[in-house]
Every structure is written in structure tokens, then in C-alpha cells.
Design a protein around this motif. Structure first.
Motif, PDB file in Angstrom:
ATOM      1  N   MET A 258    -101.020  13.768  12.674  1.00 43.06           N
ATOM      2  CA  MET A 258     -99.831  13.709  13.523  1.00 43.06           C
ATOM      3  C   MET A 258     -98.930  12.583  13.032  1.00 43.06           C
ATOM      4  O   MET A 258     -99.389  11.472  12.782  1.00 43.06           O
ATOM      5  CB  MET A 258    -100.207  13.481  14.991  1.00 43.06           C
ATOM      6  N   ILE A 259     -97.635  12.887  12.919  1.00 44.30           N
ATOM      7  CA  ILE A 259     -96.669  11.927  12.398  1.00 44.30           C
ATOM      8  C   ILE A 259     -95.995  11.197  13.554  1.00 44.30           C
ATOM      9  O   ILE A 259     -95.489  11.808  14.493  1.00 44.30           O
ATOM     10  CB  ILE A 259     -95.607  12.623  11.532  1.00 44.30           C
ATOM     11  N   ALA A 260     -95.968   9.868  13.462  1.00 43.67           N
ATOM     12  CA  ALA A 260     -95.450   9.018  14.540  1.00 43.67           C
ATOM     13  C   ALA A 260     -93.931   8.944  14.533  1.00 43.67           C
ATOM     14  O   ALA A 260     -93.279   9.164  13.508  1.00 43.67           O
ATOM     15  CB  ALA A 260     -96.029   7.612  14.393  1.00 43.67           C
ATOM     16  N   HIS A 261     -93.390   8.589  15.704  1.00 44.86           N
ATOM     17  CA  HIS A 261     -91.970   8.264  15.818  1.00 44.86           C
ATOM     18  C   HIS A 261     -91.820   6.742  15.683  1.00 44.86           C
ATOM     19  O   HIS A 261     -91.936   5.994  16.669  1.00 44.86           O
ATOM     20  CB  HIS A 261     -91.424   8.700  17.174  1.00 44.86           C
ATOM     21  N   LEU A 262     -91.604   6.276  14.482  1.00 44.81           N
ATOM     22  CA  LEU A 262     -91.456   4.848  14.202  1.00 44.81           C
ATOM     23  C   LEU A 262     -90.270   4.656  13.262  1.00 44.81           C
ATOM     24  O   LEU A 262     -89.979   5.532  12.439  1.00 44.81           O
ATOM     25  CB  LEU A 262     -92.716   4.287  13.525  1.00 44.81           C
ATOM     26  N   TYR A 263     -89.624   3.496  13.377  1.00 45.73           N
ATOM     27  CA  TYR A 263     -88.583   3.155  12.413  1.00 45.73           C
ATOM     28  C   TYR A 263     -89.124   2.053  11.520  1.00 45.73           C
ATOM     29  O   TYR A 263     -89.361   0.932  11.977  1.00 45.73           O
ATOM     30  CB  TYR A 263     -87.302   2.701  13.113  1.00 45.73           C
ATOM     31  N   ILE A 264     -89.368   2.406  10.250  1.00 49.02           N
ATOM     32  CA  ILE A 264     -89.930   1.459   9.293  1.00 49.02           C
ATOM     33  C   ILE A 264     -88.990   1.401   8.092  1.00 49.02           C
ATOM     34  O   ILE A 264     -89.062   2.258   7.195  1.00 49.02           O
ATOM     35  CB  ILE A 264     -91.352   1.872   8.855  1.00 49.02           C
ATOM     36  N   PRO A 265     -88.078   0.422   8.060  1.00 51.58           N
ATOM     37  CA  PRO A 265     -87.084   0.359   6.984  1.00 51.58           C
ATOM     38  C   PRO A 265     -87.672   0.353   5.582  1.00 51.58           C
ATOM     39  O   PRO A 265     -87.044   0.873   4.648  1.00 51.58           O
ATOM     40  CB  PRO A 265     -86.340  -0.960   7.284  1.00 51.58           C
ATOM     41  N   ALA A 266     -88.881  -0.202   5.411  1.00 48.94           N
ATOM     42  CA  ALA A 266     -89.488  -0.230   4.076  1.00 48.94           C
ATOM     43  C   ALA A 266     -89.778   1.176   3.570  1.00 48.94           C
ATOM     44  O   ALA A 266     -89.823   1.406   2.358  1.00 48.94           O
ATOM     45  CB  ALA A 266     -90.774  -1.055   4.100  1.00 48.94           C
ATOM     46  N   ILE A 267     -89.963   2.122   4.500  1.00 49.73           N
ATOM     47  CA  ILE A 267     -90.203   3.515   4.119  1.00 49.73           C
ATOM     48  C   ILE A 267     -88.898   4.287   4.068  1.00 49.73           C
ATOM     49  O   ILE A 267     -88.631   5.030   3.120  1.00 49.73           O
ATOM     50  CB  ILE A 267     -91.185   4.192   5.098  1.00 49.73           C
ATOM     51  N   ASP A 268     -88.077   4.130   5.086  1.00 53.77           N
ATOM     52  CA  ASP A 268     -86.786   4.823   5.148  1.00 53.77           C
ATOM     53  C   ASP A 268     -85.829   3.988   5.992  1.00 53.77           C
ATOM     54  O   ASP A 268     -86.051   3.822   7.193  1.00 53.77           O
ATOM     55  CB  ASP A 268     -86.965   6.210   5.758  1.00 53.77           C
ATOM     56  N   SER A 269     -84.786   3.480   5.375  1.00 55.51           N
ATOM     57  CA  SER A 269     -83.843   2.592   6.072  1.00 55.51           C
ATOM     58  C   SER A 269     -82.668   3.338   6.686  1.00 55.51           C
ATOM     59  O   SER A 269     -81.763   2.707   7.238  1.00 55.51           O
ATOM     60  CB  SER A 269     -83.320   1.526   5.097  1.00 55.51           C
ATOM     61  N   THR A 270     -82.685   4.676   6.635  1.00 55.67           N
ATOM     62  CA  THR A 270     -81.623   5.451   7.272  1.00 55.67           C
ATOM     63  C   THR A 270     -81.611   5.136   8.768  1.00 55.67           C
ATOM     64  O   THR A 270     -82.635   5.296   9.441  1.00 55.67           O
ATOM     65  CB  THR A 270     -81.845   6.966   7.072  1.00 55.67           C
ATOM     66  N   PRO A 271     -80.477   4.675   9.311  1.00 57.43           N
ATOM     67  CA  PRO A 271     -80.446   4.234  10.712  1.00 57.43           C
ATOM     68  C   PRO A 271     -81.008   5.256  11.692  1.00 57.43           C
ATOM     69  O   PRO A 271     -80.719   6.451  11.600  1.00 57.43           O
ATOM     70  CB  PRO A 271     -78.945   3.996  10.962  1.00 57.43           C
ATOM     71  N   ASN A 272     -81.858   4.761  12.604  1.00 58.20           N
ATOM     72  CA  ASN A 272     -82.407   5.544  13.719  1.00 58.20           C
ATOM     73  C   ASN A 272     -83.249   6.742  13.283  1.00 58.20           C
ATOM     74  O   ASN A 272     -83.497   7.655  14.078  1.00 58.20           O
ATOM     75  CB  ASN A 272     -81.283   6.026  14.649  1.00 58.20           C
ATOM     76  N   THR A 273     -83.708   6.748  12.040  1.00 57.44           N
ATOM     77  CA  THR A 273     -84.514   7.866  11.551  1.00 57.44           C
ATOM     78  C   THR A 273     -85.996   7.540  11.695  1.00 57.44           C
ATOM     79  O   THR A 273     -86.531   6.682  10.988  1.00 57.44           O
ATOM     80  CB  THR A 273     -84.190   8.191  10.086  1.00 57.44           C
TER      81      THR A 273
END
Length: 450
Positions: A258-273
């Protein structure tokens, strides 16, 4: 002559190998998947990627509520792929599942969050097992395997295909409002080992396990049901901690994640993604770097971690673009299907993507017995589900006791009335509970309740 003989031998071996493969059950699986896929309309192929809510809880009336009529309508109109039971009585859930499978054109994948057994959800009739943090206090992973088998047998008894467990998030933030005692602890090696043992136990009895919440939901202070948590860590830090248990369960053969709803800029810095909507995370990190190609579920798309920023079906579109297979609790199935088809028309997605995901879902259904589904026995359901629970709780309790300091060999186990300098601390209670009352049978202790 030698070269020709060798070539003939290679051809013979290849032909024999190919013939043997054609006799394997996997060939039957491929045929079933292709047959079912070809019977589906384009809309139905998309709908096979949807998991909707089967039941819930009415907190005002203090009773479970069932969405069977809504689910039946979605099955008839769209041929949805899966359902998830959240609360309910075992007899009611089984009756609904039996009827649902009877009317479905395509067998329905049934899911549940049963991290500490089906009693986590069907609590009016089934006793819960100890939470994962208590398992983490033990030193014997073999018990976790037996625990997983027991949970798997419970799921199997009520017709569940997928248990959204184990949690392999590391409990590395004491202010985490949503993981805490659902984790095996703060030690990444123990979390990984016990996650693998739990998974093996569940899958041993024919129920798909699901590791969650990738890439790691432990180090947050915000509940993703309410908003989008932010984790400001480098990739090196994530690799050294959060990702470690996922690598281990992936390598051990877990059926889904299951994939979490997290904002991790090191993985993807696209805002609010959120990570659940990020191609960098699902395809780049998980698929390409970690090599995991099993089934993926998004965390619930009705949660504010994604709904707040991508409402009205857009979260479903972005989830598929990211590379996910199954979409949990989309806001509206019809709206989501329409938005996905629009994304295909605008070349954000393709029908090849839908085929890939749909066939993976169908293969999972075949692998876990839905191609030959049989009605669930409705006799003695609650008593069957409660079998083995007292014994497992006792084993876990005996092995989870943590002795902080041992002064001599006579210190533990405690002898009746021998020790007088013992303090009992009860947190969150204002009177003696069962443990405290039994405590007085063996020792004279000072009680501190707060």
C-alpha cells in the motif's frame, strides 16, 4: 558432430522445458486472465482497478452500517474490482460477500484492515489479538509467523482475499498520531524480520498480505487522513531506515504493498504531490530501483492527504499515472472512470496502461482462488473466528514481558506475596483493572493510577 549433438541436446531441452511450462498452472492462469479481460468493456477494465467501501460504523448510533445495496449497484453498473470491509458483524459480512460474489460478473477482490486480526474490524463478535508493538517486545519471530497464520485463517474463514497488513513502518517519531502501536517498533531489523514472518504466515494459508505504508509512514506528526504529512529527509536517510523493511518484505515475496499519502521532497518535490500520486515514488523508486513488481494499492483516495489537493477524480488519474494498480476508495467510481478516460484521450494515460493494471488485478484474483470461488460456510462463523485467540494472546503475553533489571535468579518469576517493594503504575485509569486486581494475588504492590 559434437557441436551438432550439443545443439540437438539444447533444442531438446528447450522443447521439453517449454512443454513442461505449458503444463504448469500458470498457463491456466494466463488463459483465465486473458479470457476474463477480453470479456470486459473498456469501462469495466477501468472499474476493475477500483476498491470501494463495503461497510463502516455509525458513531451516532454506535452500530455498524453496511453499504451492500450501493456495492451491488456498483457491481451491476460498473463491475468494480474490489471492496473493503471496515466494520461489521461476521455473519452480516459473510452474507453480503456471498451475495456480492453471486451477482458479480467478475469475482470481486475482498479486502480488510486486520492488522491484529479481524477483531480489529469485526469487534462486536471477535476478540482482538495483541497489537504489533506488543509483538515487537518479543524475541521470537516464530511466534509472529504463527500469529500471521492465525490472522490469515480468520480472513480465509470470512472470504477475505487481501489483508492490508503487516505495517512495516518504523515507529521512529513519538508524536506520530496514526502509526505508533501499529508498528513492530523503532528497530528497523526487527520491523523487517517480523514483517516478513507475519507476511509468510498470512500467505501460507492463501491470503494475500500487503506491506504498508510505502515508503514509510513512521516519522510524521500529521495524520494523512486529515492533511498531507511532510517528511524532510534525504534519500540516504530514507535508504538507511524507512526503506529497509520494505526491501526485505519485497525480496521475501509479499503479494502487495500500500502506497502512503506523504510529501517527501527528496523523492518528488512537485508541490502537494503525495507519494501515492508520484511517478518518481511508485515507478522510479519502488518499481525500478527496488525491483518490486507486485500488486499496489493506494491508501484511501478519500483521505485529505490527496483529496484536499486533487478532488473530483483527479487523484485517481494521478495514481494510475504514478504506476499504481488498485485505487482504494475513490470519491465516486463513475466520476473517476470518466476522468481516467479523459486522461487517456489527452495522452496522459494509455489503454495499454489500463490493460497492464487490469491483468495484474485479475492474476491476483486467480492466484488467490477467486477463479474457483465457493460460497462461504455460514455456520458457526463467530466461534470459528475466535478459535486460537486466547492461546495466542497467552503466548504473546508470556514472551512480551520485559524485565528491566534482574537482581538475582529468584527475582522472576514473582513468588506469591514474597515481594513487597513493587509499584504498579496504571496510566489512563482511575480504578484497578483486571491486571491490577490479579496482581494482588501474588504480590503486595503500591498502586499509582493516573
Amino acid at each position: 558432430m559434437i557441436k551438432r549433438s550439443f545443439l540437438a541436446l539444447v533444442v531438446l531441452v528447450f522443447c521439453q522445458s517449454t512443454f513442461a511450462q505449458n503444463l504448469l498452472p500458470m498457463n491456466a492462469a494466463d488463459k483465465w486472465v486473458d479470457s476474463v479481460y477480453n470479456s470486459l468493456s473498456p469501462d469495466e477494465r477501468i472499474a476493475q482497478l477500483m476498491v470501494v467501501r463495503l461497510s463502516g460504523y455509525d458513531f451516532k448510533k454506535h452500530q455498524p452500517v453496511y453499504f451492500d445495496s450501493t456495492v451491488d449497484a456498483l457491481i451491476k453498473q460498473y463491475n468494480i474490482g474490489g471492496v473493503c470491509a471496515f466494520q461489521g458483524n461476521p455473519d452480516s459480512i459473510v452474507a453480503i460477500i456471498n451475495n456480492m460474489q453471486r451477482i458479480a460478473k467478475t469475482p470481486v477482490m475482498t479486502c480488510i484492515d486486520a492488522e491484529w486480526g479481524v477483531g480489529m474490524r469485526l469487534f462486536d463478535s471477535v476478540e482482538s489479538l495483541p497489537h504489533q508493538m506488543m509483538l515487537g517486545a518479543m524475541q521470537d519471530g516464530r511466534i509472529v509467523y504463527q500469529y500471521g497464520k492465525l490472522v490469515g485463517e480468520q480472513c480465509k474463514r470470512i472470504g477475505i482475499t487481501v489483508n492490508y497488513a503487516p505495517v512495516v513502518d518504523i515507529n521512529n517519531n513519538p508524536n506520530n498520531p496514526v502509526i505508533n502501536d501499529r508498528s513492530f517498533g523503532e528497530d528497523k531489523y526487527k520491523v523487517a524480520l517480523y514483517g516478513v514472518q507475519y507476511m509468510r504466515g498470512i500467505q501460507k494459508v492463501g491470503v494475500m498480505a500487503c506491506a504498508k505504508h510505502f515508503p514509510g509512514h513512521g516519522d510524521v506528526t500529521v495524520d494523512s487522513h486529515l492533511d498531507l504529512p511532510v517528511i524532510n529527509k534525504s534519500m540516504a536517510q530514507l535508504e538507511g531506515l524507512e526503506l529497509y523493511p520494505f526491501r526485505q518484505v519485497f525480496n521475501a515475496g509479499i503479494g502487495s504493498v500500500m502506497i502512503a499519502h506523504l510529501y517527501i521532497p527528496a523523492i518528488d518535490s512537485t508541490p502537494n504531490t503525495a507519494t501515492s500520486l508520484s511517478k518518481n515514488n511508485v515507478t522510479g523508486l519502488m518499481r525500478d530501483q527496488l525491483g518490486y513488481n507486485g500488486l499496489t494499492f493506494t491508501d484511501a483516495l478519500e483521505m485529505q492527504g490527496v483529496k484536499k489537493f486533487f478532488p473530483n477524480g483527479e487523484a485517481a488519474v494521478k495514481s494510475l499515472i504514478a504506476g499504481n494498480d488498485m485505487l482504494c476508495l475513490p470519491e465516486d467510481v463513475g466520476v473517476a472512470i470518466t476522468k481516467i478516460k479523459q486522461a487517456i484521450d489527452s495522452n496522459r494515460l494509455s489503454w495499454d496502461d489500463i490493460e497492464l493494471h487490469c491483468k495484474k488485478v485479475l492474476m491476483a484474483k486467480y492466484s488467490y482462488g477467486l477463479a474457483k470461488w465457493q460460497p462461504i460456510d455460514t455456520n458457526h462463523i463467530s466461534s470459528d473466528l475466535n478459535k486460537g485467540i486466547p492461546e495466542m494472546k497467552k503466548i504473546v503475553a508470556e514472551n512480551a514481558i520485559t524485565l528491566l533489571r534482574k537482581t538475582d535468579n529468584n527475582f522472576f518469576p514473582l513468588a506469591k506475596k514474597k515481594h513487597t517493594s513493587v509499584a504498579y503504575i496504571g496510566i489512563g485509569i482511575d480504578s484497578d483493572n483486571v491486571f491490577s486486581k490479579k496482581d494482588t494475588r501474588y504480590i503486595q504492590s503500591r498502586r499509582i493510577l493516573f
